[in-house]
Write an enzyme that holds these catalytic residues in place. Structure first.
Site, PDB file in Angstrom:
ATOM      1  N   LEU A 147      -3.307  14.974   9.464  1.00 21.27           N
ATOM      2  CA  LEU A 147      -4.037  16.209   9.161  1.00 21.27           C
ATOM      3  C   LEU A 147      -4.847  16.696  10.342  1.00 21.27           C
ATOM      4  CD1 LEU A 147      -5.378  16.211   5.554  1.00 21.27           C
ATOM      5  CD2 LEU A 147      -3.667  17.687   6.610  1.00 21.27           C
ATOM      6  N   ASP A 159      -4.065   9.462   4.572  1.00 16.20           N
ATOM      7  CA  ASP A 159      -4.291   8.031   4.757  1.00 16.20           C
ATOM      8  C   ASP A 159      -5.308   7.864   5.900  1.00 16.20           C
ATOM      9  OD1 ASP A 159      -3.766   5.276   4.547  1.00 16.20           O
ATOM     10  OD2 ASP A 159      -2.071   5.362   5.892  1.00 16.20           O
TER      11      ASP A 159
END
Ligand code: 5GP
Ligand code: MG
Length: 195
Positions: free
Chosen positions: A111, A106
């Site tokens: 990440l 998103d």
């Protein structure tokens, strides 16, 4: 059980998901076949559990599997800019090729945190295989490690989605498809109850 009645619209059916997962698994099997050591698949708990279970059964190479838990959303629908690793991997990834399996990318905060964490553990490369990608909502750029690759199942429009492992307030993970909740079930202060 009225769980289905909470869904406004289905975005990807069971069958569409299964076909796409097969394609991703054969791409990964092909891309990593030249390496002699086992590929390490790291699932981001809890949302990626079904995607991970499906994709590993279709990867034809030797693999090891572990999970990592990263706090991001709590029980709402708003992303947290400072994710925290609340449960780390147990296996040694030094010198290994790693693929992080995610449910959705998103903002990119999760990440970017994971990439630097796994790189610091000495992984030779870190790739990402995300079931869904919401590029329109990206706020943070993340670098893959080494020769890492980026795989994604589908590009997701800017909706809050549930099903196929993904929750709202821990519910709906067991839906076999991905859908959008009716607005009355995601509005602020709403406690999702299944009746
Ligand atoms: P990011 O850190 O990239 O903003 O968010 C990543 C995490 O937020 C995803 O791994 C996922 O768990 C959660 N997330 C983002 N969008 C959605 C969504 O539409 N539905 C659900 N259930 N979770 C989402
Ligand atoms: Mg996730």
């Amino acid at each position: 059980m009225a769980m289905e009645d909470h869904i406004e619209r289905i975005l990807w059916t069971d069958e569409e998901i299964s076909n796409r997962v097969s394609e991703l698994a054969s791409q990964i099997s092909n891309d990593f076949k030249q390496f002699s050591s086992a590929l390490v698949i790291i699932g981001v708990a809890t949302g990626a559990f079904l995607f991970l279970a499906d994709i590993v059964r279709k990867i034809t190479l030797p693999i090891t599997v572990d999970f990592i838990r990263v706090g991001s959303y709590g029980s709402g629908t708003v992303s947290n800019a400072s994710p925290i690793i609340s449960s780390d991997i147990k296996i040694d990834i030094k010198g290994k090729h790693v693929i992080v399996v995610e449910d959705i990318v998103d903002t990119g905060n999760t990440l970017s945190c994971l990439m630097s964490h796994l790189e610091s553990k000495g992984a030779c490369s870190v790739s990402v295989c995300t079931f869904l990608d919401k590029p329109a909502r990206r706020k943070v750029h993340f670098e893959l490690v080494g020769e890492g690759k980026f795989y994604r199942g589908f590009e997701c429009p800017d909706y809050f989605v549930v099903g196929y492992g993904m929750d709202f307030a821990e519910l709906y993970r067991n839906l076999p498809y991905v859908g959008v909740l009716k607005p009355e079930y995601t509005s602020d202060g709403c406690v999702a109850t299944i009746s």
